[in-house]
Scaffold this active site. Sequence first.
Site, PDB file in Angstrom:
ATOM      1  N   GLN A 125       0.824  -1.205   0.000  1.00  0.00           N
ATOM      2  CA  GLN A 125       0.000   0.000   0.000  1.00  0.00           C
ATOM      3  C   GLN A 125       0.858   1.256   0.000  1.00  0.00           C
ATOM      4  O   GLN A 125       1.683   1.436   0.907  1.00  0.00           O
ATOM      5  CB  GLN A 125      -0.882  -0.001   1.264  1.00  0.00           C
ATOM      6  CG  GLN A 125      -1.769   1.230   1.395  1.00  0.00           C
ATOM      7  CD  GLN A 125      -2.460   1.285   2.754  1.00  0.00           C
ATOM      8  OE1 GLN A 125      -1.888   0.892   3.760  1.00  0.00           O
ATOM      9  NE2 GLN A 125      -3.680   1.761   2.784  1.00  0.00           N
ATOM     10  N   GLY A 126       0.668   2.120  -0.995  1.00  0.00           N
ATOM     11  CA  GLY A 126       1.427   3.376  -1.050  1.00  0.00           C
ATOM     12  C   GLY A 126       0.532   4.569  -0.768  1.00  0.00           C
ATOM     13  O   GLY A 126       0.161   5.300  -1.686  1.00  0.00           O
ATOM     14  N   SER A 128       0.681   6.576   2.791  1.00  0.00           N
ATOM     15  CA  SER A 128       1.392   7.551   3.625  1.00  0.00           C
ATOM     16  C   SER A 128       2.635   8.095   2.930  1.00  0.00           C
ATOM     17  O   SER A 128       3.291   7.390   2.171  1.00  0.00           O
ATOM     18  CB  SER A 128       1.829   6.896   4.937  1.00  0.00           C
ATOM     19  OG  SER A 128       0.717   6.579   5.707  1.00  0.00           O
ATOM     20  N   GLU A 244     -10.970  -1.327   6.019  1.00  0.00           N
ATOM     21  CA  GLU A 244      -9.833  -1.680   6.851  1.00  0.00           C
ATOM     22  C   GLU A 244     -10.267  -1.848   8.310  1.00  0.00           C
ATOM     23  O   GLU A 244      -9.602  -2.505   9.096  1.00  0.00           O
ATOM     24  CB  GLU A 244      -8.781  -0.566   6.743  1.00  0.00           C
ATOM     25  CG  GLU A 244      -7.414  -0.941   7.271  1.00  0.00           C
ATOM     26  CD  GLU A 244      -6.482   0.269   7.361  1.00  0.00           C
ATOM     27  OE1 GLU A 244      -6.867   1.371   6.931  1.00  0.00           O
ATOM     28  OE2 GLU A 244      -5.372   0.093   7.885  1.00  0.00           O
ATOM     29  N   GLU A 383      -5.175   9.322  18.799  1.00  0.00           N
ATOM     30  CA  GLU A 383      -5.677  10.700  18.858  1.00  0.00           C
ATOM     31  C   GLU A 383      -6.686  10.970  17.736  1.00  0.00           C
ATOM     32  O   GLU A 383      -7.708  11.624  17.961  1.00  0.00           O
ATOM     33  CB  GLU A 383      -4.512  11.698  18.756  1.00  0.00           C
ATOM     34  CG  GLU A 383      -3.647  11.780  20.005  1.00  0.00           C
ATOM     35  CD  GLU A 383      -2.773  10.548  20.233  1.00  0.00           C
ATOM     36  OE1 GLU A 383      -2.446   9.843  19.247  1.00  0.00           O
ATOM     37  OE2 GLU A 383      -2.433  10.268  21.398  1.00  0.00           O
TER      38      GLU A 383
END
Lengths: 398, 398, 382, 382
Positions: A125-126, A128, A244, A383
């Site tokens: 997975q690309g 971030s 996900e 967060e």
Amino acid sequence: MQVYSEADTRFRAEVRAFIAEALPAEMARKARSGVALNREDYFGWQRILAEQGWLTPTWPAEHGGCGWTPIQQHIFEVESHLAGAPRIIPFGIKMVGPVIIHFGNEAQKAAYLPGIREATTWWCQGFSEPGAGSDLASLRTRAERDGDHYVINGQKTWTTYAQYADMIFFLARTKPDAPRKQEGISFFVARMDTPGITVRPITTLDGGHEINETFFEDVRIPAENLIGEENKGWSYAKFLLSNERAGIARVGEVRELIRDLHDMTESQPVGNGSLLDDPAFLRRVTSAEIDALAHEVTTLRLLSREQESGRPNPLTSVLKIRGSEVLGRLAELQMEVEGPLAACFRPSPAGDPELPQALLRPALKTGRYLNYRKFGIFGGTTEIQKNILAKTVLDLKG
Amino acid sequence: MQVYSEADTRFRAEVRAFIAEALPAEMARKARSGVALNREDYFGWQRILAEQGWLTPTWPAEHGGCGWTPIQQHIFEVESHLAGAPRIIPFGIKMVGPVIIHFGNEAQKAAYLPGIREATTWWCQGFSEPGAGSDLASLRTRAERDGDHYVINGQKTWTTYAQYADMIFFLARTKPDAPRKQEGISFFVARMDTPGITVRPITTLDGGHEINETFFEDVRIPAENLIGEENKGWSYAKFLLSNERAGIARVGEVRELIRDLHDMTESQPVGNGSLLDDPAFLRRVTSAEIDALAHEVTTLRLLSREQESGRPNPLTSVLKIRGSEVLGRLAELQMEVEGPLAACFRPSPAGDPELPQALLRPALKTGRYLNYRKFGIFGGTTEIQKNILAKTVLDLKG
Amino acid sequence: MSILDYSEEQRMLKDSTRRLLESHCSFKQRCTHMTSPPGYSKAAWEQMVEVGITSLPFPEDCGGFGSPGVEVAAVMEEIGRATALEPYLASIVLGGSTIARGADAHHLQEFVPAIIAGSMHPALALYEPDHRYALKPMGTKAQAREEGWILNGAKTMVLGGDSATHFLIPAKATDTTLLCLVPASTHGVRVQGYQTVGDLGAADIILEDVPLSPSQVICSGDRAEDAVEYAFDVGVSALCAEAVGTMERLLELTRDYLDTRKQFGVAIGSFQALQHQAVDLLVELEQCRSLSQLAARAVSEQATGRRTAMCSAAKAYISRSARVFAQQAIQLHGGIALTDEYEGSHLARRLTLQSYALGDEDFHLQRYARQPALSGNNAWWD
Amino acid sequence: MSILDYSEEQRMLKDSTRRLLESHCSFKQRCTHMTSPPGYSKAAWEQMVEVGITSLPFPEDCGGFGSPGVEVAAVMEEIGRATALEPYLASIVLGGSTIARGADAHHLQEFVPAIIAGSMHPALALYEPDHRYALKPMGTKAQAREEGWILNGAKTMVLGGDSATHFLIPAKATDTTLLCLVPASTHGVRVQGYQTVGDLGAADIILEDVPLSPSQVICSGDRAEDAVEYAFDVGVSALCAEAVGTMERLLELTRDYLDTRKQFGVAIGSFQALQHQAVDLLVELEQCRSLSQLAARAVSEQATGRRTAMCSAAKAYISRSARVFAQQAIQLHGGIALTDEYEGSHLARRLTLQSYALGDEDFHLQRYARQPALSGNNAWWD
């Protein structure tokens, strides 16, 4: 005590029996030992599941799905972990697969789905980038159309298992001047051996190698590698990320750790007795066990509510928050079982023959404790989950 | 082990000897029992200190100060608590007194300082308002000049011990159209028996009566009740609040609770033994004791650094945060010593003769546990203290 | 039906209980009831009898509904929301379940209808001075006499004891445990009532040469111990549900306050640090809800070990969580939650009661740890 | 001078140690040292000898500085900041103090100068397999022979054991405890070195029929136990100071990262929830600093009880705090702190080592609780 429905109880028995039969003992031993697994370890088990028709349970039937409910997926995950099966790598099956099924064209379905379904193509997975993690939409990788190709330039990071991957799916900016940063992003796939793609391993603080940086330098990919429409990638990404959330609670791992924690405590010799005779330690074990129980029941409650309503439940963020807390705490306790040996460390989990035998287990546990720090960070930090809950469930204004 | 200097060690001995001599046994017994003290209980002890010249230690010598260093004030506070002396009510001595000394005129000094110094005038503080607590500058009480009077209208809240007070000092808005809300505020004093001032008691969640609402309805006070210059009240208030930070750590109370906690645990019968035989409980007691120790040493470190540098230290907020946490936890533990009796409650701490003898102590402890919730809220909430530390010490931008 | 959630019928029961309490036990009303004997609303109590919720935990063959678990939990959540004062937990759940489990057919027919009808209030006297949370009688002794026994001893923190018509007294006889039913008016029984931190009534009881006829012994030996342990678990499950209701309501109030209260020109609910603290409460509530649901189902279990394990797991967790929840909710409010006139402070006090009533965290962690451990790959509820 | 703070001279010592480490053990340099034997920089070690900090804990009459407490703490804070790899804690503080306390005049003159000169590296072998944090030898036994003894047993997690020239081995003889000094090259001593989670070296040692001459016994009986307890306390105090230095540096990095890293167009350090979490680290650091200062002063105490109480108080607190500090600092950073190439992750690992080395929280809580309790109105240090 009835918690699962009768159908689900039967399903569990069926899953348990199948795994007991089909999972090779050596594969389970290796996975349970805690050492790093390689591509073949993962794919070996996935192919066994593929043969059974259980590898892509959530896909539509025509693409090889088997129609499991969320509770059944959950049961499968728990039983797999307890039996020591390698975990299912989600990038093909849970992530890009559904995107291609929903938004890809027929040629793309024909090209990519079989490799996922049959566990022959490893996807990574690309998403971030160094400057775009929680704030994914600020990604800067560019894709420029050049005839019947796109030319990709940019850098991705935290690319899990890029070292094993045949294919990558990624987001790139196709319209840099779009008014909102969420616009003008497109969703692509590419072969990892395309010239210009390079992978740099990132060693993590536990000494392991799961993640990588992936660089795109003037990478030319055919225009048909665009999934769906140009500039609509953000909505496909959101679709992908909502899928996900299914395994977000990590109850399988929690159950595995809890089962082992009690045994380890009882078998850890301390003088003439065991660590279980230490009331302070026993109290922590008991308390962690009850936290894990609460988390599992919460997971079942929310899954079954989703199953009933057919809608994603924003409370799912609770599962992400607690799952990472509970797992982190269990990994910490397992490490503490080892006493002074908890301080030992094996920088390379691949195996260091120099480490005394008695320290192998402590070193693996300490490594896992460090590794598990990731759960509060990847896949939406704690967060970010709290921001989501404040906004959606508590309806508080930012 | 040397922690205090030799001079301070001698000072402690002197303080200890004086209190042992001067504190009436009945006064100490009542204060230590935990029941609510009345005006005379507090003033009785303050007059004994006044006679010794120890009531206003931080005032300039010409107004009756005795030049104690911060560490010496700290030692006095700790020894007073351990001996069971009633605490010193700060509103006159630590709050309005210094403001009058620094900013008042000679007539005001002559009128108000003796009553504070000799413990004959009880002062209360009129700062907070229903809509202005942490955000004090948004206060709405108005003072309008009318000849040689001001006319006050508005409402104050959380007025501690207004029921005992002879005088009130307060902030009111004298220039409602000032460009910044901190401007146009003035600092006044008033007799509590001025027509138009009414006090409504607030019963707190522990059933006690310490705080009040104070209403001003067309209250006419002489113009000479203005302290300092008109519209400069905000700077006087800031001066006052920075003085308030001295006793912020509450180490005296912490030491008192710690001393008693161990004894109580040991003397709490459980079957044939005592609660100290319970490893889980002992662990909590030990851990709380070490927290208290860390807090006391931090207090000494920061006080002595202030003493040396002569400047207020923004780290003092750490003492406020930890002081309230440690006290809250100790009060909770003392309550838990009582086992099932921790659930009992005496709505009126003044005394309810119906409560069985064995439940008097548990009821007081539960009441105190509830009462101590205030420490994280009053005098700058924990959140406000964290904002201060983030800004001043960590230099993070809002 | 969703796993571990209320069914449609149970939800209706819950809703009707809420309506009943809203009309008879609003916050304002209950503050009035609290200050005058018997410390709760007789009208509300009569309504509870009327709608039939007093029959929930009892066996069907003596007029009950046969549902000590989830149905009682549904009612108790509402009682917790309203911080209601009526002795449902004391008389129906704790006292009632002790009799339902321990009594023979004759006693059942004699007492259960009166309890369901709301006229008999049996209070289970669990605790003794200086024996902390121990469930077995230590200092309360039954001495055999010609016909029956003589009781001596003391019990403390008896929930509902201030308004009980009867006490269920576990007592030690020479070689067995007796479970005795003693009318409050019996000669030699001294009752000192008081208020708990959760506003419910309780009492200390002194027993001085209390005469006991043989028919006043409900049961003895293992059966007596089993009846107390059973009633205790049912009570624990009910109290956990009560705590969930109290937390739920307190979180609503907290959220609303954050949304309304302004500071520095904006709602304080827009401060991220406060948002995250409020979310922490939400996360806790969901954990407590899960364990409460699990305990409620375990109560109907035949296997004592699993029942006790699940009830103690829930109470261990909720004992800590309830107290911390109250502390954090108060802190999030600021000053207003320190005042007695604010509903939130009563909810916070009730959570303190729920934390310590029927065993604190340590007691239940130890009780849980004594149950058979998880075996192999089984789930907790297998 | 301010109470419980470094004096002017101590501050100068601290500053010069920082400069030394900055020039020889920068983060980049140390990552190189780590991967080649002996696992630290010999040049840095020689510098430490040169500036004289290796003499700090030893008595003045054998060339030492006589300051095992605050001066050592000043140095250790800097070692912690730099996560330095040199065996200062192992050889000088733990090994050195054992000899300084236990040896007679003859042995002192023989060994201490060599230790100060950095050529002799004695490692104190505290732990044995299956005896957790116990300080007394259990399975390591000395059997008397004609002249001297034969040692058999095993020690584990010996800090600095991978590069030690000598081992200090507490061993059980028939009716006493011996403290033996065994050269690493002795026949029958098998050393298996490895890396700890804090990047320092350690070793397991197997002792198989190791011959021991009478002169290799440093001391025995109470004196041996006292020497080990003393060295342990000095080591605990030093390790606490090390942890303070590590936390201080990690907080600086965290603060800087929060100030630099942007998300949604602003520095993440402007998010209130992250600010408050960073402040929590600051608050913890100040508590640890206080307890570390107190322990450092207690080390020079004659009264063993107070010394042990203050050292165990500090380590109990810091054992938990160091680990939690590391967890929270990583969380505040996000992904970057999960990478081995970031300095912060080494600091976090070092905090994990500090948490478990020389006794964990439970061990020290229990050790503290065994000391005489506070009496009356005395302060902890009275």
